[in-house]
Write a protein that holds these residues in place. Structure first.
Motif, PDB file in Angstrom:
ATOM      1  N   THR A   7      26.115  69.949   3.329  1.00 57.40           N
ATOM      2  CA  THR A   7      26.090  68.532   2.955  1.00 57.40           C
ATOM      3  C   THR A   7      24.741  67.946   3.352  1.00 57.40           C
ATOM      4  N   ARG A   8      24.110  67.318   2.387  1.00 62.70           N
ATOM      5  CA  ARG A   8      22.803  66.704   2.644  1.00 62.70           C
ATOM      6  C   ARG A   8      22.933  65.197   2.482  1.00 62.70           C
ATOM      7  N   PHE A   9      22.359  64.481   3.412  1.00 62.69           N
ATOM      8  CA  PHE A   9      22.336  63.015   3.284  1.00 62.69           C
ATOM      9  C   PHE A   9      21.146  62.471   4.059  1.00 62.69           C
ATOM     10  N   GLU A  17      20.668  67.940   6.826  1.00 60.21           N
ATOM     11  CA  GLU A  17      21.701  68.755   6.184  1.00 60.21           C
ATOM     12  C   GLU A  17      22.537  69.436   7.248  1.00 60.21           C
ATOM     13  N   PRO A  68      31.691  65.932   3.928  1.00 57.28           N
ATOM     14  CA  PRO A  68      31.278  66.355   2.578  1.00 57.28           C
ATOM     15  C   PRO A  68      31.257  65.210   1.562  1.00 57.28           C
ATOM     16  N   GLU A  71      27.618  63.433   0.736  1.00 58.24           N
ATOM     17  CA  GLU A  71      26.524  64.139   0.059  1.00 58.24           C
ATOM     18  C   GLU A  71      25.672  63.134  -0.733  1.00 58.24           C
ATOM     19  N   GLY A  72      24.377  63.119  -0.440  1.00 59.15           N
ATOM     20  CA  GLY A  72      23.451  62.247  -1.165  1.00 59.15           C
ATOM     21  C   GLY A  72      23.447  60.800  -0.723  1.00 59.15           C
TER      22      GLY A  72
END
Ligand code: FES
Ligand code: FES
Length: 157
Positions: A7-9, A17, A68, A71-72
């Motif tokens: 998960t990237r944010f 991440e 999750p 994300e973003g």
């Protein structure tokens, strides 16, 4: 074997991440993986507001968000607002009004109040009460906290 979800944010302006468990809550990711200790663990069921963060600008309780899901997203905690003039003013007014004792609830109150103030949602003391109703404090009572927000946003021009 437990699968993880990459998960990237964005956290306070920086891309991060994490390999999160599918059922991992954002509160745990922030505190245990990313060392953001200003996000406090209280009730863990969305009732106290001590785990509040800003998610795409809106205050949310991070104990009820699965990692999750972000994300973003753009996540902000008090550490990300240290040089924001309105946030600094809000903090100073919490101090002046004596709205902090143990401080456990304070990051959550500050983020909730900051979002309401900067979005122009606070016109009356009643607006402040309404916006802060999801945040609980066991120390100060609420009058000083409401006064601190009022001092920030309801003062005469
Ligand atoms: S710990 Fe999340 S609302 Fe209480
Ligand atoms: S200042 Fe202690 S819980 Fe609010």
């Amino acid at each position: 074997m437990i699968n993880t979800v990459l998960t990237r944010f964005k956290l306070n302006g920086k891309e991060v991440e994490v390999d999160a468990k599918p059922n991992e809550v954002l509160l745990d990711t922030l505190r245990l993986r990313l060392d953001v200790k200003s996000v406090k663990r209280g009730c863990e069921r969305g009732e106290c507001g001590s785990c509040t963060i800003l998610l795409n600008g809106e205050p949310v309780t991070s104990c009820l968000v699965l990692t999750p899901q972000v994300e973003g997203a753009d996540i902000v905690t008090v550490e990300g607002l240290e040089s924001d003039p309105k946030f600094v003013e809000l903090v100073e007014n919490f101090v002046k009004e004596g709205a902090i004792q143990c401080g456990f609830c304070t990051p959550g109150f500050l983020l909730t109040a900051y979002a309401a103030v900067t979005k122009g949602k606070v016109k009356t003391p009643e607006d402040i009460r309404k916006h802060l109703e999801g945040n609980l404090c066991r120390c100060t009572g609420y009058v000083k906290i409401i006064d601190a927000v009022a001092r920030t946003t309801l003062k005469p021009a």
